[in-house]
Design a protein around this motif. Structure first.
Motif, PDB file in Angstrom:
ATOM      1  N   THR A  25     -13.000 -48.648  20.849  1.00 17.89           N
ATOM      2  CA  THR A  25     -12.481 -48.896  19.506  1.00 17.89           C
ATOM      3  C   THR A  25     -11.413 -47.856  19.185  1.00 17.89           C
ATOM      4  O   THR A  25     -11.617 -46.668  19.420  1.00 17.89           O
ATOM      5  CB  THR A  25     -13.599 -48.819  18.449  1.00 17.89           C
ATOM      6  OG1 THR A  25     -14.620 -49.772  18.772  1.00 17.89           O
ATOM      7  CG2 THR A  25     -13.055 -49.135  17.060  1.00 17.89           C
ATOM      8  N   GLU A  26     -10.281 -48.306  18.654  1.00 20.82           N
ATOM      9  CA  GLU A  26      -9.204 -47.425  18.220  1.00 20.82           C
ATOM     10  C   GLU A  26      -8.813 -47.789  16.796  1.00 20.82           C
ATOM     11  O   GLU A  26      -8.763 -48.977  16.450  1.00 20.82           O
ATOM     12  CB  GLU A  26      -7.986 -47.560  19.133  1.00 20.82           C
ATOM     13  CG  GLU A  26      -8.239 -47.148  20.573  1.00 20.82           C
ATOM     14  CD  GLU A  26      -7.071 -47.446  21.499  1.00 20.82           C
ATOM     15  OE1 GLU A  26      -6.982 -46.806  22.562  1.00 20.82           O
ATOM     16  OE2 GLU A  26      -6.260 -48.330  21.153  1.00 20.82           O
ATOM     17  N   ALA A  75      -7.636 -42.390  16.373  1.00 19.85           N
ATOM     18  CA  ALA A  75      -8.919 -41.974  16.929  1.00 19.85           C
ATOM     19  C   ALA A  75      -9.432 -43.054  17.863  1.00 19.85           C
ATOM     20  O   ALA A  75      -9.181 -44.248  17.654  1.00 19.85           O
ATOM     21  CB  ALA A  75      -9.924 -41.717  15.816  1.00 19.85           C
ATOM     22  N   ARG A  76     -10.146 -42.637  18.899  1.00 20.94           N
ATOM     23  CA  ARG A  76     -10.727 -43.574  19.864  1.00 20.94           C
ATOM     24  C   ARG A  76     -12.210 -43.274  20.036  1.00 20.94           C
ATOM     25  O   ARG A  76     -12.609 -42.111  20.150  1.00 20.94           O
ATOM     26  CB  ARG A  76     -10.013 -43.468  21.203  1.00 20.94           C
ATOM     27  CG  ARG A  76     -10.620 -44.342  22.307  1.00 20.94           C
ATOM     28  CD  ARG A  76      -9.910 -44.110  23.629  1.00 20.94           C
ATOM     29  NE  ARG A  76      -8.532 -44.597  23.572  1.00 20.94           N
ATOM     30  CZ  ARG A  76      -7.601 -44.256  24.448  1.00 20.94           C
ATOM     31  NH1 ARG A  76      -7.882 -43.388  25.418  1.00 20.94           N
ATOM     32  NH2 ARG A  76      -6.378 -44.741  24.348  1.00 20.94           N
ATOM     33  N   THR A  90      -0.262 -50.313  12.992  1.00 21.49           N
ATOM     34  CA  THR A  90      -1.158 -49.625  12.064  1.00 21.49           C
ATOM     35  C   THR A  90      -2.383 -50.497  11.856  1.00 21.49           C
ATOM     36  O   THR A  90      -2.277 -51.604  11.300  1.00 21.49           O
ATOM     37  CB  THR A  90      -0.473 -49.370  10.710  1.00 21.49           C
ATOM     38  OG1 THR A  90       0.703 -48.594  10.916  1.00 21.49           O
ATOM     39  CG2 THR A  90      -1.402 -48.621   9.765  1.00 21.49           C
ATOM     40  N   GLY A  91      -3.537 -50.035  12.335  1.00 19.13           N
ATOM     41  CA  GLY A  91      -4.703 -50.878  12.186  1.00 19.13           C
ATOM     42  C   GLY A  91      -5.854 -50.500  13.088  1.00 19.13           C
ATOM     43  O   GLY A  91      -6.110 -49.317  13.352  1.00 19.13           O
ATOM     44  N   PHE A  92      -6.508 -51.520  13.636  1.00 20.13           N
ATOM     45  CA  PHE A  92      -7.799 -51.389  14.311  1.00 20.13           C
ATOM     46  C   PHE A  92      -7.807 -52.252  15.557  1.00 20.13           C
ATOM     47  O   PHE A  92      -7.314 -53.383  15.539  1.00 20.13           O
ATOM     48  CB  PHE A  92      -8.895 -51.840  13.336  1.00 20.13           C
ATOM     49  CG  PHE A  92     -10.225 -52.149  13.967  1.00 20.13           C
ATOM     50  CD1 PHE A  92     -11.187 -51.171  14.082  1.00 20.13           C
ATOM     51  CD2 PHE A  92     -10.510 -53.437  14.409  1.00 20.13           C
ATOM     52  CE1 PHE A  92     -12.431 -51.468  14.652  1.00 20.13           C
ATOM     53  CE2 PHE A  92     -11.739 -53.742  14.971  1.00 20.13           C
ATOM     54  CZ  PHE A  92     -12.701 -52.752  15.095  1.00 20.13           C
ATOM     55  N   ARG A  93      -8.338 -51.729  16.666  1.00 16.48           N
ATOM     56  CA  ARG A  93      -8.507 -52.486  17.903  1.00 16.48           C
ATOM     57  C   ARG A  93      -9.907 -52.269  18.440  1.00 16.48           C
ATOM     58  O   ARG A  93     -10.420 -51.149  18.448  1.00 16.48           O
ATOM     59  CB  ARG A  93      -7.491 -52.031  18.948  1.00 16.48           C
ATOM     60  CG  ARG A  93      -7.786 -52.566  20.359  1.00 16.48           C
ATOM     61  CD  ARG A  93      -6.864 -52.033  21.432  1.00 16.48           C
ATOM     62  NE  ARG A  93      -5.538 -52.613  21.327  1.00 16.48           N
ATOM     63  CZ  ARG A  93      -4.463 -51.961  20.941  1.00 16.48           C
ATOM     64  NH1 ARG A  93      -4.559 -50.668  20.608  1.00 16.48           N
ATOM     65  NH2 ARG A  93      -3.302 -52.560  20.865  1.00 16.48           N
ATOM     66  N   HIS A  94     -10.507 -53.360  18.920  1.00 16.32           N
ATOM     67  CA  HIS A  94     -11.774 -53.236  19.637  1.00 16.32           C
ATOM     68  C   HIS A  94     -11.705 -54.072  20.905  1.00 16.32           C
ATOM     69  O   HIS A  94     -11.298 -55.239  20.873  1.00 16.32           O
ATOM     70  CB  HIS A  94     -12.951 -53.702  18.782  1.00 16.32           C
ATOM     71  CG  HIS A  94     -14.277 -53.547  19.489  1.00 16.32           C
ATOM     72  ND1 HIS A  94     -14.842 -52.310  19.728  1.00 16.32           N
ATOM     73  CD2 HIS A  94     -15.122 -54.467  20.025  1.00 16.32           C
ATOM     74  CE1 HIS A  94     -15.991 -52.471  20.365  1.00 16.32           C
ATOM     75  NE2 HIS A  94     -16.183 -53.765  20.560  1.00 16.32           N
TER      76      HIS A  94
END
Length: 315
Positions: free
Chosen positions: A105-106, A96-97, A129-133
């Motif tokens: 944020t993804e 999701a974005r 697998t995780g989170f990006r901002h």
């Protein structure tokens, strides 16, 4: 031309479409590549690649994305024609974005964003697998934070969640900035596959169409280094009798043997030591959205010739 026509008709069946119900919109993109791969240390082969990008826009801020591609590994996205055991096609991402004034944020099984992957960073067909901002700052700068896992390098396990361990933890903080119209740089600290890295990249646009770049990645827990210097840009096709401009990309790289698995996650990895690559590409047919490319690589006494065509469907 018969083969191109066949591929065109096949791809048209899944070409980009957009439908909407209120604010929900579905879109999809497909590209197909055919290439000849000839390495000095093994027989030549003919390969193909499918990349499929479906996405759903839920609102101006929220969207869902996936990525399906051929190949069986993190940095491998081609199947070999005529081989009975290489018909691979797997979903590698599902995320999701959210985009707002505070940045992008993804989260989920997210993409890699590491520059021109054939020389510098993680394969653009890979996953985390995780989170990006990503947050834009003042003075044409930005900061990016990624936290997650890179637990498995096999494409059929890309969507597995919760099966990694502490050795698979992925962490990155990157700062990037532009200095005027010609200069830009990036600096980051990374934790990848139990290795700790410091990365710096500088780019100089010495003309409107041409760029010099330098990158150094230091593995600080093992005293190993990776250095890259190169150039990219565009040439006039009329000089060699072609109707379209020619894009070029060339680099020299040196990678220490003790650099670790991180270097193997670059696209089409050949080996460590001294190496280089030169690639030319251009439009073959605007009507059929088709490009051609030719590339020569050499690393540690191994040379490789890649040549092929790419069909894109992006509306």
């Amino acid at each position: 031309m018969v083969l191109l026509a066949l591929l065109t008709s096949t791809a048209s069946a899944v070409a980009d479409t957009t439908t909407s119900a209120d604010s929900v919109k579905f879109s999809q993109k497909l590209d197909i590549q055919l290439r000849y791969d000839n390495r000095s240390n093994r027989p030549s082969r003919e390969q193909y690649r499918f990349r499929y990008y479906p996405s759903v826009s839920l609102s101006k801020a929220w969207s869902l994305h996936s990525f399906v591609v051929t190949g069986d590994g993190f940095s491998s996205s081609h199947n070999t024609i005529g081989s009975s055991n290489t018909d691979y096609l797997y979903a590698r991402r599902l995320y999701a974005r959210h985009e707002s004034e505070y940045g992008k944020t993804e989260f989920g099984i997210i993409p890699t964003y590491k520059g021109r992957v054939s020389s510098t960073g993680l394969s653009k067909d890979g996953w985390i697998t995780g989170f990006r901002h990503v947050r834009s700052l003042r003075n044409n700068s930005a900061i990016e934070v990624v936290v997650g896992q890179l637990a498995n390098e096999q494409a059929n396990h890309a969507l597995d969640i919760g099966k990694g361990n502490s050795d698979d933890n992925y962490f990155e903080v990157e700062y990037s900035a532009r200095m005027g119209q010609r200069h830009s740089y990036e600096a980051s600290i990374e934790r990848v596959l139990s290795g700790d890295f410091l990365r710096a990249e500088y780019r100089f646009n010495y003309s409107n169409e041409n760029t010099l770049f330098f990158e150094n990645v230091q593995r600080i827990d093992a005293s190993a280094n990776k250095f890259v210097a190169g150039t990219s840009g565009e040439l006039s096709g009329s000089r060699v009798g072609l109707p379209h401009p020619i894009e070029y990309f060339a680099y020299y790289a040196y990678v220490d043997d003790g650099f670790g698995e991180r270097v193997e996650l670059t696209e089409d990895f050949l080996g460590t030591g001294h190496g280089g690559s030169v690639e030319f590409s251009s439009v073959l047919s605007r009507q059929h959205n088709t490009d051609w490319f030719v590339r020569v690589d050499t690393v540690g006494g191994v040379t490789r010739l890649l040549a092929g065509v790419k069909l894109s469907f992006n509306r």
